[in-house]
Design a protein around this motif. Structure first.
Motif, PDB file in Angstrom:
ATOM      1  N   SER A 144       0.832  -1.207   0.000  1.00  0.00           N
ATOM      2  CA  SER A 144       0.000   0.000   0.000  1.00  0.00           C
ATOM      3  C   SER A 144       0.865   1.255   0.000  1.00  0.00           C
ATOM      4  N   VAL A 145       0.319   2.310  -0.603  1.00  0.00           N
ATOM      5  CA  VAL A 145       1.021   3.595  -0.586  1.00  0.00           C
ATOM      6  C   VAL A 145       0.112   4.661   0.018  1.00  0.00           C
ATOM      7  N   GLY A 146       0.726   5.602   0.708  1.00  0.00           N
ATOM      8  CA  GLY A 146       0.001   6.753   1.254  1.00  0.00           C
ATOM      9  C   GLY A 146       0.469   7.992   0.514  1.00  0.00           C
ATOM     10  N   ILE A 147      -0.471   8.771   0.013  1.00  0.00           N
ATOM     11  CA  ILE A 147      -0.119   9.994  -0.715  1.00  0.00           C
ATOM     12  C   ILE A 147      -0.680  11.170   0.075  1.00  0.00           C
ATOM     13  N   VAL A 148       0.169  12.106   0.428  1.00  0.00           N
ATOM     14  CA  VAL A 148      -0.294  13.265   1.191  1.00  0.00           C
ATOM     15  C   VAL A 148      -0.407  14.442   0.242  1.00  0.00           C
ATOM     16  N   GLY A 149      -1.644  14.898   0.017  1.00  0.00           N
ATOM     17  CA  GLY A 149      -1.894  16.003  -0.909  1.00  0.00           C
ATOM     18  C   GLY A 149      -2.655  15.507  -2.130  1.00  0.00           C
ATOM     19  N   ALA A 150      -3.863  16.044  -2.321  1.00  0.00           N
ATOM     20  CA  ALA A 150      -4.727  15.608  -3.434  1.00  0.00           C
ATOM     21  C   ALA A 150      -4.750  16.639  -4.549  1.00  0.00           C
ATOM     22  N   VAL A 160      -4.074   2.344  -2.700  1.00  0.00           N
ATOM     23  CA  VAL A 160      -3.665   3.750  -2.616  1.00  0.00           C
ATOM     24  C   VAL A 160      -4.622   4.527  -1.717  1.00  0.00           C
ATOM     25  N   THR A 161      -4.055   5.225  -0.727  1.00  0.00           N
ATOM     26  CA  THR A 161      -4.850   6.134   0.099  1.00  0.00           C
ATOM     27  C   THR A 161      -4.303   7.548  -0.086  1.00  0.00           C
ATOM     28  N   VAL A 162      -5.190   8.490  -0.400  1.00  0.00           N
ATOM     29  CA  VAL A 162      -4.773   9.890  -0.553  1.00  0.00           C
ATOM     30  C   VAL A 162      -5.318  10.677   0.634  1.00  0.00           C
ATOM     31  N   TYR A 163      -4.434  11.351   1.344  1.00  0.00           N
ATOM     32  CA  TYR A 163      -4.812  12.156   2.516  1.00  0.00           C
ATOM     33  C   TYR A 163      -4.780  13.630   2.120  1.00  0.00           C
ATOM     34  N   ASP A 164      -5.791  14.392   2.531  1.00  0.00           N
ATOM     35  CA  ASP A 164      -5.739  15.835   2.262  1.00  0.00           C
ATOM     36  C   ASP A 164      -6.467  16.604   3.362  1.00  0.00           C
ATOM     37  N   ARG A 165      -5.905  17.762   3.677  1.00  0.00           N
ATOM     38  CA  ARG A 165      -6.489  18.542   4.778  1.00  0.00           C
ATOM     39  C   ARG A 165      -7.770  19.264   4.351  1.00  0.00           C
ATOM     40  N   TYR A 166      -7.974  19.424   3.057  1.00  0.00           N
ATOM     41  CA  TYR A 166      -9.212  20.063   2.593  1.00  0.00           C
ATOM     42  C   TYR A 166     -10.355  19.056   2.548  1.00  0.00           C
ATOM     43  N   ASP A 167     -11.580  19.580   2.368  1.00  0.00           N
ATOM     44  CA  ASP A 167     -12.758  18.706   2.323  1.00  0.00           C
ATOM     45  C   ASP A 167     -13.048  18.187   0.920  1.00  0.00           C
ATOM     46  N   ARG A 168     -12.335  18.667  -0.088  1.00  0.00           N
ATOM     47  CA  ARG A 168     -12.504  18.157  -1.458  1.00  0.00           C
ATOM     48  C   ARG A 168     -11.123  17.905  -2.049  1.00  0.00           C
ATOM     49  N   ALA A 169     -11.055  16.919  -2.961  1.00  0.00           N
ATOM     50  CA  ALA A 169      -9.780  16.652  -3.644  1.00  0.00           C
ATOM     51  C   ALA A 169      -9.599  17.631  -4.800  1.00  0.00           C
ATOM     52  N   GLY A 170      -8.347  17.901  -5.152  1.00  0.00           N
ATOM     53  CA  GLY A 170      -8.072  18.773  -6.305  1.00  0.00           C
ATOM     54  C   GLY A 170      -7.014  19.834  -6.002  1.00  0.00           C
ATOM     55  N   GLY A 171      -6.739  20.093  -4.722  1.00  0.00           N
ATOM     56  CA  GLY A 171      -5.715  21.084  -4.357  1.00  0.00           C
ATOM     57  C   GLY A 171      -6.040  22.454  -4.925  1.00  0.00           C
ATOM     58  N   LEU A 172      -5.034  23.104  -5.501  1.00  0.00           N
ATOM     59  CA  LEU A 172      -5.241  24.459  -6.027  1.00  0.00           C
ATOM     60  C   LEU A 172      -6.187  24.468  -7.224  1.00  0.00           C
ATOM     61  N   MET A 173      -6.407  23.314  -7.843  1.00  0.00           N
ATOM     62  CA  MET A 173      -7.347  23.272  -8.979  1.00  0.00           C
ATOM     63  C   MET A 173      -8.785  23.494  -8.479  1.00  0.00           C
ATOM     64  N   ILE A 224      -9.319   4.080  -5.338  1.00  0.00           N
ATOM     65  CA  ILE A 224      -8.408   4.931  -4.545  1.00  0.00           C
ATOM     66  C   ILE A 224      -9.205   5.493  -3.370  1.00  0.00           C
ATOM     67  N   GLN A 225      -8.653   5.334  -2.171  1.00  0.00           N
ATOM     68  CA  GLN A 225      -9.334   5.834  -0.961  1.00  0.00           C
ATOM     69  C   GLN A 225      -8.946   7.289  -0.741  1.00  0.00           C
ATOM     70  N   PHE A 226      -9.920   8.157  -0.570  1.00  0.00           N
ATOM     71  CA  PHE A 226      -9.613   9.557  -0.246  1.00  0.00           C
ATOM     72  C   PHE A 226      -9.952   9.801   1.221  1.00  0.00           C
ATOM     73  N   ARG A 227      -8.977  10.289   1.969  1.00  0.00           N
ATOM     74  CA  ARG A 227      -9.273  10.692   3.362  1.00  0.00           C
ATOM     75  C   ARG A 227      -9.126  12.202   3.454  1.00  0.00           C
ATOM     76  N   GLN A 228     -10.268  12.870   3.296  1.00  0.00           N
ATOM     77  CA  GLN A 228     -10.278  14.345   3.347  1.00  0.00           C
ATOM     78  C   GLN A 228     -10.269  14.812   4.811  1.00  0.00           C
ATOM     79  N   ASN A 229     -10.062  16.107   5.011  1.00  0.00           N
ATOM     80  CA  ASN A 229     -10.009  16.712   6.352  1.00  0.00           C
ATOM     81  C   ASN A 229      -8.969  16.028   7.235  1.00  0.00           C
ATOM     82  N   PHE A 230      -7.921  15.544   6.629  1.00  0.00           N
ATOM     83  CA  PHE A 230      -6.843  14.857   7.342  1.00  0.00           C
ATOM     84  C   PHE A 230      -5.565  15.640   7.111  1.00  0.00           C
ATOM     85  N   GLU A 231      -5.041  16.193   8.178  1.00  0.00           N
ATOM     86  CA  GLU A 231      -3.845  17.034   8.016  1.00  0.00           C
ATOM     87  C   GLU A 231      -2.631  16.347   8.610  1.00  0.00           C
TER      88      GLU A 231
END
Ligand code: FAD
Ligand code: SF4
Ligand code: SF4
Length: 482
Positions: free
Chosen positions: A148-154, A172-185, A211-218
């Motif tokens: 498994s891989v962990g990716i910080v930043g969506a 694959v698990t993607v962690y992001d502190r925002y409530d939606r994926a996409g970052g600056l996009m 792909i698992q998205f874990r939003q609101n995760f900083e």
């Protein structure tokens, strides 16, 4: 089939229809319409199929542009989509927001005296059509792997890496502190350049592919880097750069002087239908205000054009160099001017005037002096040239630096460069920590979406090599993974 290419002699450059400025000023919808199929084919057919295609050389993804232009000209759109998506995870987004005038189109050598092929809009057209016709599928691996891989930043770097690794079969698990994926996009770039549905349909597709998205995760608040390294066989840091550069000086603490990202996030959230108290109270809303934006990059261009759409009385952009020497895209400046923005070139802010809230920016005229070691002419203040620009809202768009990640992530051994970006081994794409990789703006400094995609794809390859070596029980050092 008759040759449909090389028509540039008889067919002029025509972008998709652009909405009129008066109409654009009233809403946040994208400013270009979609190509009509016949127009897309006609424009693609202007390509002269160069033996050495400089467009491709100057695309950070080395997209196979001549081939997908030829397929589009011939009406073979599904094949054009296959070719275009082989090298780019988000062609419909790059087609919309790459500064093509500096990349592919700016290097199109169709023939002296003829305007470039409209590469970006054809790229957008191909993938938008592919979505409409159901050709775009979630990433489905041929076999599942245990690692498994962990990716910080969506953002685009994290999303591109996630898709590439999922295709290979990793969990694959993607962690992001925002409530939606996409970052600056999602939260930086405004709707009139990139409508949010376009980004959201991409993240939905990735989720459908497993792909698992874990939003609101900083990272740094909800876990340390060590926690994630324990949880996953490899980790990618793709957290972007967010520490805003600031300007000090008399009056810089006055009210109604705000940072660009705060302003843009509020506007984008409003567009997404979120509750935004700071916007509703008027603090981050330009309506009825005289707005002054400081800076000359893409962020400044997005702020001025957002302010116009919010109903500002006037919008001025102060930049210390001139039009030819600004970092933002020339195409964006043209759009901004059409929409009524006034550029005050060669001017540097020195102080902010007002009682409690800003009422004016005090600036000085600038002369561009001799070039320094980097080749850029250095701005020099012209003595006694002060002038005031009235303002009710000042937006600072002066660029971004990386946060102090080793401290934030509880990982002092994570090496950074002298600019604070993450240091990586450029052969393995690994940081100073075993099994921890990095990609996008956090490595490069503030850059472009297309470079983030490129970095994400490269990092995914590096991670794959590392994980194969690990699975085979080989050494797991950077050298062993090569
Ligand atoms: P980002 O897109 O910044 O994504 C990073 C993600 O990491 C974010 O979602 C963030 O929430 C998350 N994150 C950060 N820290 C943590 C943490 N500790 N824990 C968990 N998650 C975290 N480029 C173009 O090509 N064309 C343009 O027109 C353009 N316009 C722009 C306009 C603006 C206003 C800005 C600011 C940038 C613009 N750019 C443009 C640049 C482009 O957006 C970036 O280069 C690109 O998004 C970088 O991608 P990234 O994946 O490295 O980082
Ligand atoms: Fe041009 Fe960007 Fe597309 Fe490359 S990804 S072909 S640079 S628009
Ligand atoms: Fe076609 Fe222009 Fe690329 Fe040449 S440089 S292959 S003309 S798009």
């Amino acid at each position: 089939m008759a040759n449909k290419m090389l028509s540039f002699v008889g067919v002029g450059q025509r972008m998709p229809d652009k909405r009129l400025p008066a109409e654009r000023r009233r809403d946040f919808r994208e400013i270009y319409a979609e190509f009509e199929p016949a127009r897309a084919a006609e424009q693609a057919g202007r390509c002269s199929q160069c033996g050495v295609p400089f467009c491709q050389v100057h695309c950070p993804l080395h997209n196979n542009i001549p081939d997908w232009l030829k397929l589009t000209a011939e009406g073979r759109l599904e094949e054009a989509y296959e070719v275009s998506s082989a090298t780019n995870n988000i062609p419909e987004i790059c087609g919309r927001i790459c500064p093509q005038d500096r990349l592919c189109e700016g290097n199109c050598v169709i023939e002296k005296g003829f305007e470039s092929v409209t590469i970006g809009s054809v790229e957008k057209y191909i993938t938008d059509t592919a979505f409409e016709r159901g050709w775009v599928k979630p990433p489905r691996p041929r076999r599942e792997l245990d690692q498994s891989v962990g990716i910080v930043g969506a953002g685009p770097a994290g999303m591109a890496a996630a898709e590439q690794l999922r295709r290979k079969g990793y969990k694959v698990t993607v962690y992001d502190r925002y409530d939606r994926a996409g970052g600056l996009m999602i939260y930086g770039i405004p709707n009139f350049k990139l409508e949010k549905d376009v980004v959201l349909r991409r993240s939905r597709l990735l989720a459908e592919g497993g792909i698992q998205f874990r939003q609101n995760f900083e990272l740094g608040r909800d876990a340390t880097l060590a926690d994630l390294r324990q949880r996953h066989d490899a980790v990618l840091i793709a957290t972007g750069v967010y520490k805003a550069r600031d300007i000090q000086g008399p009056g810089s603490g006055l009210g109604n002087i705000v940072q660009a990202m705060r302003y843009l996030v509020a506007s984008n959230r409003k567009g997404l239908g979120d509750e935004v108290p700071e916007f509703d109270s008027g603090a981050l809303n330009a309506e009825g205000k005289r707005v002054v934006v400081l800076g000359g990059g893409d962020t400044a261009m997005d702020c001025v054009r957002t302010a116009v759409r919010q109903g500002a009385v006037s919008v001025k952009c102060l930049y210390r160099r001139d039009r030819a020497n600004m970092p933002g895209s020339q195409r964006e400046v043209k759009h901004a001017e059409e929409e009524g923005v006034e550029f005050v070139w060669l001017s540097a802010p020195e102080a902010f005037l007002g009682d409690r809230e800003v009422q004016a920016v005090r600036a000085s005229r600038i002369h561009l002096g001799v070039p320094d070691a980097t080749g850029r002419q250095q701005p020099q203040v012209i003595e006694g040239s002060h002038f005031n620009v009235e303002a009710d809202l000042v937006i600072k768009a002066l660029g971004f630096d990386p946060d102090d990640l080793p401290t934030l992530f509880g990982a002092p051994e994570l090496e950074v460069t002298r600019w604070g970006t993450l240091s990586i081994d450029h052969r393995t794409l690994m940081t100073s920590l075993d099994g921890v990789f990095a990609a996008g703006d956090i490595v490069r400094g503030a850059s472009l979406v297309v470079w983030a995609v490129r970095d994400g794809r490269d990092a995914a390859e590096g991670m794959h090599r590392y994980l194969r070596a690990k699975a085979a029980g080989a050494g797991v050092t950077a050298q062993a993974a090569e």
